[in-house]
Design an enzyme around this catalytic site. Structure first.
Site, mmCIF file in Angstrom:
data_model
loop_
_atom_site.group_PDB
_atom_site.id
_atom_site.type_symbol
_atom_site.label_atom_id
_atom_site.label_comp_id
_atom_site.label_asym_id
_atom_site.label_seq_id
_atom_site.Cartn_x
_atom_site.Cartn_y
_atom_site.Cartn_z
ATOM 1 N N LYS A 106 -9.895 -37.732 5.210
ATOM 2 C CA LYS A 106 -9.736 -38.207 6.591
ATOM 3 C C LYS A 106 -10.202 -37.123 7.566
ATOM 4 O O LYS A 106 -9.955 -35.926 7.337
ATOM 5 C CB LYS A 106 -8.260 -38.562 6.819
ATOM 6 C CG LYS A 106 -7.954 -39.253 8.135
ATOM 7 C CD LYS A 106 -6.478 -39.663 8.168
ATOM 8 C CE LYS A 106 -6.086 -40.360 9.459
ATOM 9 N NZ LYS A 106 -4.659 -40.785 9.439
ATOM 10 N N SER A 152 0.348 -44.654 8.299
ATOM 11 C CA SER A 152 -1.113 -44.559 8.170
ATOM 12 C C SER A 152 -1.642 -44.295 6.768
ATOM 13 O O SER A 152 -2.857 -44.336 6.558
ATOM 14 C CB SER A 152 -1.661 -43.482 9.106
ATOM 15 O OG SER A 152 -1.746 -43.990 10.410
ATOM 16 N N SER A 172 -3.885 -45.409 10.304
ATOM 17 C CA SER A 172 -5.143 -44.951 10.839
ATOM 18 C C SER A 172 -6.080 -44.378 9.766
ATOM 19 O O SER A 172 -7.215 -44.033 10.084
ATOM 20 C CB SER A 172 -4.891 -43.867 11.887
ATOM 21 O OG SER A 172 -4.237 -42.752 11.298
#
Lengths: 597, 86
Positions: A176, A278, A254
């Site tokens: 990420k 997330s 996310s």
């Protein structure tokens, strides 16, 4: 149903409860001690002693770029030395001779590790296979923000010549884009970081690479780790790999890009972060196994902060064993993150995630009581309406029969594996203390690290601005009371849930994020009749402090007798809908405000 | 808080932001196509103030319950050689 005959597994007796060494970590932990630590995190944050790297923030500029090679040839970043070995031996990897090499990108991390160790697959071949898929399909999925093709190939060549370090040796991972990566842009999909190139790796990245993993690329994410993945100004980017032709089908947020990269077979596995769902939410949406560890179990040093007391790194993986391998590598004390210090030793998570058999049949590793929430198997969902998040409102429209049936079947499978299933009551004031309004206590922790940027130019926050402004409006009095309320919630969860069971089903990830307890999710079926695409259905289990081993063991036992985790989405045919390029809509302010992050 | 008018809340919000040195006037006033505008940010802030602080403050907590304590790890990191993960 997902029941199938299990693989060979390993014959192992259920451990004796009296043997301390054989107990899962949650049985070695003083629940009161954990309470004290969580109390102190609150105090440390209030006093400003929690550690995050405060890096000068770059100025604003043009919109963040698309996938590209970020570095000039010859300026390759240095791989960590890898002196740390988090894995215990022998490693319970699948037998290489039983694994088909027909389609390496469809294999699990553990299967790939076994093939690489046996010399049947080269890290170079593997990286090339993933890069080919990225070239072919990422223009549709948009899972990657940045692909490090040259770097990954160079690393693979180096690792192909080196002696085998462990299960991550030569494994290409997606990371990420809020994890610092030395010499590689780290943008968090925000204008704030659009020129930012860290000069060191986040601890998690350093540990993974030190264990032999290859950084394949940085993944798309919600701006500053808030919503589903969008551009800084809110245009959707990453699509759900199970429905790329329907942009409205969320990949979860996310860590959207991390999840889609794995589900679409563009990376072996991935890491993300979770502050309010997330890791678990995108893993659920993509049919993956996601593990959100206990607060402090893994370092967030070198991760762009969202909420000091709630940021957790963890794996979004194909199955429990893969998640365990990643978690084993990143877990443990980090002198740069005091939240990780003074905690119980990390247990052998890989061993915990290895299926066992008793009397020749698949079984759970430790005697376990699983708590089921009231209404978990109801079609109609009850609860307060006005204070719900959008996600909760969607859920409260009612569950499909397919979803309820999948849940019933999941519980039946666990009973067959030897788990005792009981209904548990909600802790006192659960809906208030873990509800959206008390969840807002996190917002000042979001605003404070970015005060200088807020003062300089609020436009840098793009579509994400509102919660950062609201965080400035919460007075210290409310903040402190809200923090104490979190501890009250934790106390009640430990007493009123875990006084009756070892693990408890959860339906909203953010509630356990509030109190730092671990969560695992895994697929339990698919629903297509009412959705028009194969929507993954999942279950989520919450555990006591440091119960990662027990949670992984349960998911592994379930996956030993089911095959949902082995399903892969079809190839995306085209990004054209009705003869035109499909439009990716923009997230709105309400969605920004109401997601759990 | 429910009795406060939009004007009163606007005044509070803008004063608070001014104390902190945060300026919303750089945003467009009302532009649905912009990533953020003053109108939507102020609406969000008013809704936040009408709901969140009252819910938290009205939840009574015994002062003897869950008092904040120092995080042991902070002492761990500073009182002896820290354990090395790498």
């Amino acid at each position: 149903m997902g029941i199938e005959s299990g693989g060979p597994g390993r014959e192992l007796s259920v451990p004796n409860r009296d043997s301390r060494e054989s107990l899962p970590t949650d049985r070695k932990v003083d629940r009161r001690g954990f309470l004290q630590r969580m109390t102190a995190i609150t105090a440390a944050v209030s006093a400003g002693t929690a550690v995050y790297p405060i890096t000068p923030l770059p100025g604003s500029g043009t919109a963040a770029g698309a996938v590209s090679a970020p570095r000039a040839p010859g300026s390759r970043r240095k791989r960590p030395s890898g002196s740390r070995d988090p894995f215990r031996r022998p490693l319970p990897l699948p037998e290489a001779s039983r694994i088909s090499l027909n389609d390496p990108v469809a294999l699990s991390l553990a299967e790939l590790a076994s093939l690489i160790e046996a010399g049947r697959l080269s890290p170079v071949e593997l990286v090339e296979a993933y890069l080919a898929r990225i070239d072919a399909h990422d223009s549709v999925y948009r899972a990657f923000k940045l692909v490090l093709a040259d770097e990954a190939l160079a690393d693979a060549e180096e690792l192909a010549r080196a002696s085998w370090r462990g299960p991550l040796h030569g494994i290409p991972l997606a990371v990420k884009d809020n994890f610092y990566t030395a010499g590689v842009p780290t943008l968090a999909n925000s204008h704030i970081f659009e020129d930012f190139v860290p000069d060191f790796d986040a601890t998690a990245v350093s540990r993974l690479q030190g264990a032999g993993a290859i950084l394949l690329g940085k993944t798309e994410m919600g701006p500053l780790a808030t919503s589903r993945a969008t551009t800084p100004d809110g245009d959707w980017t990453t699509l759900n790999a199970w429905a790329p032709h329907i942009p409205e089908v969320s990949p979860g947020g996310s860590s959207s890009g991390s999840a889609t990269s794995v589900a679409s077979r563009m990376a072996a596995s991935s890491i993300g972060t979770q502050t309010g769902g997330s890791i678990n939410n995108p893993s659920l949406a993509l049919g993956l196994t996601g593990l959100k560890p206990t607060m402090g179990r893994a370092s967030v040093y070198g991760v762009i902060p969202l909420t000091y007391t709630r940021d957790h790194p963890g794996p979004l993986a194909r199955d429990a064993l893969d998640a365990a391998i990643i978690m084993q590598a990143i877990a443990g004390p980090d002198p740069s993150d005091p939240r990780t210090l003074g905690l119980p030793e990390v247990s052998d998570l890989v061993e915990a995630a290895t299926p066992i058999r008793t009397n020749g049949r698949p079984a759970v590793r430790w005697p376990t009581t699983l708590g089921v929430l009231p209404g978990y198997l109801d079609l109609e969902v009850s609860g307060a309406g006005d204070e719900d998040t959008e996600e909760e409102r969607v859920a409260r429209r009612g569950r499909s029969e397919a979803e309820v049936n999948a849940r019933k079947e999941m519980l039946r499978v666990f009973e067959e594996l030897g788990v005792r299933v009981v209904e548990v009551n909600l802790p006192e004031d659960w809906e208030i203390l873990s509800g959206r309004l008390f969840n807002n206590v996190r917002l000042p922790e979001r605003s404070e690290p970015f005060l200088e940027v807020l003062r300089e130019d609020v436009r840098k926050f793009g579509v994400s601005l509102a919660p950062w402004i609201n965080g400035l409006l919460l007075d210290g009095t409310e903040y402190l009371r809200g923090q104490r309320a979190k501890l009250l919630l934790l106390e009640r969860v430990l007493d009123q849930f875990f006084g009756h069971c070892d693990v408890v089903v959860q339906t909203d990830a953010y509630r356990f994020d509030i109190i730092g307890l671990p969560l695992i999710n895994f697929p339990i079926g698919f629903e297509e009749a009412s959705t028009g695409y194969p929507r993954p259905l999942g279950a989520m289990l919450g555990g006591m402090p440091y119960a990662e081993d027990r949670l992984l063991s349960l998911a592994a036992a379930y996956q030993e007798v089911t095959d949902w985790h082995r399903r892969r989405p079809a190839e995306p045919e085209t990004f054209v809908v009705d003869g035109r390029e499909a439009r990716r809509p923009r997230i709105n302010l309400r969605e920004v405000m109401e997601v759990g992050e | 808080m429910h009795d406060l008018s939009d004007e009163e809340l606007n005044s509070y919000i803008l004063t608070r932001l001014k104390i902190l040195g945060v300026d919303l006037s750089v945003l467009p006033k009302d532009d649905e196509d912009a990533p953020a505008d003053q109108k939507r940010i102020m609406e969000s802030a008013r809704q936040f103030l009408r709901n969140t602080p009252p819910a938290i403050i009205e939840y009574f907590m015994d002062p003897q319950e869950v008092p904040p304590e120092m995080y042991p790890a902070a002492l761990e990191a500073r009182m002896r050689e820290a354990p090395h993960g790498d």
